[in-house]
Enzyme design. Sequence first.
Site, mmCIF file in Angstrom:
data_model
loop_
_atom_site.group_PDB
_atom_site.id
_atom_site.type_symbol
_atom_site.label_atom_id
_atom_site.label_comp_id
_atom_site.label_asym_id
_atom_site.label_seq_id
_atom_site.Cartn_x
_atom_site.Cartn_y
_atom_site.Cartn_z
ATOM 1 N N LYS A 13 0.826 -1.218 0.000
ATOM 2 C CA LYS A 13 0.000 0.000 0.000
ATOM 3 C C LYS A 13 0.852 1.255 0.000
ATOM 4 O O LYS A 13 0.581 2.205 -0.735
ATOM 5 C CB LYS A 13 -0.919 0.058 1.234
ATOM 6 C CG LYS A 13 -1.983 -1.004 1.282
ATOM 7 C CD LYS A 13 -2.923 -0.780 2.456
ATOM 8 C CE LYS A 13 -2.235 -0.746 3.808
ATOM 9 N NZ LYS A 13 -1.716 -2.057 4.254
ATOM 10 N N ARG A 88 -8.938 1.217 9.822
ATOM 11 C CA ARG A 88 -8.448 -0.136 10.052
ATOM 12 C C ARG A 88 -9.465 -0.975 10.805
ATOM 13 O O ARG A 88 -9.169 -2.103 11.176
ATOM 14 C CB ARG A 88 -7.162 -0.057 10.872
ATOM 15 C CG ARG A 88 -5.937 -0.549 10.121
ATOM 16 C CD ARG A 88 -4.765 -0.448 11.070
ATOM 17 N NE ARG A 88 -3.619 -1.163 10.620
ATOM 18 C CZ ARG A 88 -2.674 -0.641 9.839
ATOM 19 N NH1 ARG A 88 -2.777 0.573 9.385
ATOM 20 N NH2 ARG A 88 -1.630 -1.366 9.532
ATOM 21 N N ARG A 127 11.241 -7.582 4.331
ATOM 22 C CA ARG A 127 11.298 -6.182 4.740
ATOM 23 C C ARG A 127 11.964 -6.055 6.119
ATOM 24 O O ARG A 127 12.697 -5.105 6.380
ATOM 25 C CB ARG A 127 9.887 -5.592 4.783
ATOM 26 C CG ARG A 127 9.882 -4.110 5.099
ATOM 27 C CD ARG A 127 8.512 -3.508 4.874
ATOM 28 N NE ARG A 127 7.641 -3.719 6.013
ATOM 29 C CZ ARG A 127 6.357 -3.351 6.045
ATOM 30 N NH1 ARG A 127 5.800 -2.802 4.992
ATOM 31 N NH2 ARG A 127 5.623 -3.551 7.111
ATOM 32 N N ARG A 133 12.234 -2.835 11.124
ATOM 33 C CA ARG A 133 11.096 -2.316 11.883
ATOM 34 C C ARG A 133 10.795 -3.272 13.015
ATOM 35 O O ARG A 133 10.757 -4.484 12.817
ATOM 36 C CB ARG A 133 9.871 -2.216 10.956
ATOM 37 C CG ARG A 133 9.574 -0.799 10.551
ATOM 38 C CD ARG A 133 8.481 -0.747 9.519
ATOM 39 N NE ARG A 133 7.188 -1.244 10.010
ATOM 40 C CZ ARG A 133 6.054 -1.085 9.329
ATOM 41 N NH1 ARG A 133 6.062 -0.447 8.179
ATOM 42 N NH2 ARG A 133 4.923 -1.556 9.807
ATOM 43 N N ARG A 144 -0.134 -9.093 13.530
ATOM 44 C CA ARG A 144 -0.678 -8.059 12.635
ATOM 45 C C ARG A 144 -1.598 -8.674 11.585
ATOM 46 O O ARG A 144 -2.603 -8.085 11.219
ATOM 47 C CB ARG A 144 0.462 -7.283 11.966
ATOM 48 C CG ARG A 144 1.060 -6.235 12.918
ATOM 49 C CD ARG A 144 2.436 -5.805 12.503
ATOM 50 N NE ARG A 144 2.470 -5.185 11.201
ATOM 51 C CZ ARG A 144 3.508 -5.270 10.357
ATOM 52 N NH1 ARG A 144 4.576 -5.962 10.695
ATOM 53 N NH2 ARG A 144 3.461 -4.653 9.218
HETATM 54 P P1 ADP Z 1 1.442 -2.127 7.887
HETATM 55 O O1 ADP Z 1 2.716 -2.419 7.179
HETATM 56 O O2 ADP Z 1 1.037 -3.177 8.865
HETATM 57 O O3 ADP Z 1 0.338 -1.731 6.948
HETATM 58 P P2 ADP Z 1 1.441 0.537 9.073
HETATM 59 O O4 ADP Z 1 2.712 1.268 8.861
HETATM 60 O O5 ADP Z 1 0.249 0.959 8.296
HETATM 61 O O6 ADP Z 1 1.788 -0.974 8.862
HETATM 62 O O7 ADP Z 1 1.044 0.573 10.617
HETATM 63 C C1 ADP Z 1 1.929 0.165 11.636
HETATM 64 C C2 ADP Z 1 1.212 0.131 12.988
HETATM 65 O O8 ADP Z 1 0.689 1.452 13.304
HETATM 66 C C3 ADP Z 1 -0.009 -0.783 13.083
HETATM 67 O O9 ADP Z 1 0.338 -2.133 13.343
HETATM 68 C C4 ADP Z 1 -0.770 -0.139 14.256
HETATM 69 O O10 ADP Z 1 -0.205 -0.466 15.496
HETATM 70 C C5 ADP Z 1 -0.540 1.352 14.023
HETATM 71 N N1 ADP Z 1 -1.628 1.914 13.191
HETATM 72 C C6 ADP Z 1 -1.514 2.418 11.928
HETATM 73 N N2 ADP Z 1 -2.706 2.836 11.469
HETATM 74 C C7 ADP Z 1 -3.606 2.592 12.455
HETATM 75 C C8 ADP Z 1 -5.006 2.768 12.590
HETATM 76 N N3 ADP Z 1 -5.756 3.287 11.590
HETATM 77 N N4 ADP Z 1 -5.603 2.418 13.755
HETATM 78 C C9 ADP Z 1 -4.884 1.898 14.743
HETATM 79 N N5 ADP Z 1 -3.566 1.670 14.691
HETATM 80 C C10 ADP Z 1 -2.921 2.011 13.558
#
Ligand code: ADP
Length: 190
Positions: A13, A88, A127, A133, A144
């Site tokens: 994404k 989410r 990754r 990370r 996740r």
């Molecule tokens: P991913 O690679 O899992 O898509 P993101 O960078 O989008 O990772 O998000 C990393 C973390 O940030 C999530 O696992 C969560 O803990 C937090 N997070 C991101 N967006 C949200 C959201 N909309 N609601 C709650 N937590 C979020």
Amino acid sequence: MRLVLVGPPGAGKGTQAQFLAEHFSIPHISTGDIFRANLKAGTDLGKQAQTFMDRGELVPDSVTNEMVKDRLTHDDVANGFILDGFPRNVAQAEVLRAILAEKKTPLQAVLEFSAPDTEIIARLLQRAEIEKRVDDQEDVIKRRLEVYAEQTAPIISFYRNEGLLISVSAVGDIKDITASAISALSRVAQ
Ligand code: ADP
């Protein structure tokens, strides 16, 4: 173009959002990036988010919704935005709908990037090697993916019911995926 991207962690994404943001000249708003920037800067918001992020859990809606609501007041969203990582869960999707309804600027499309679990796990582990990370450790990745299936996947039918959902395969050449996304979006009213 007011757009939401949805798909499992590792679907790409973030990568696609950057290309689409450039194509449509609109900002890419990634809640994950905003949280990570706050963590790095040691802000209160970062401190509130950290324990949840480290475990692969969602940051509480009360924190996340306020952050997004504030971000959507910035001038740069006048011509649209790409939301990546928000909503989410269904409650967040409802909050977003209310925020945008109030501004009379409803979403125009929700783009779903789909990929098989095996592909997703392989990408996330790769990754982890590169980006280091904290939430790319194997047990956190597993959590996740569970959180995605339990809490995030239901927003796909939510948006299908709203007539906003467009699905694109996230497997293949990065440029081909961008091209299919742009072509699918060109059929959406702008
Ligand atoms: P991913 O690679 O899992 O898509 P993101 O960078 O989008 O990772 O998000 C990393 C973390 O940030 C999530 O696992 C969560 O803990 C937090 N997070 C991101 N967006 C949200 C959201 N909309 N609601 C709650 N937590 C979020």
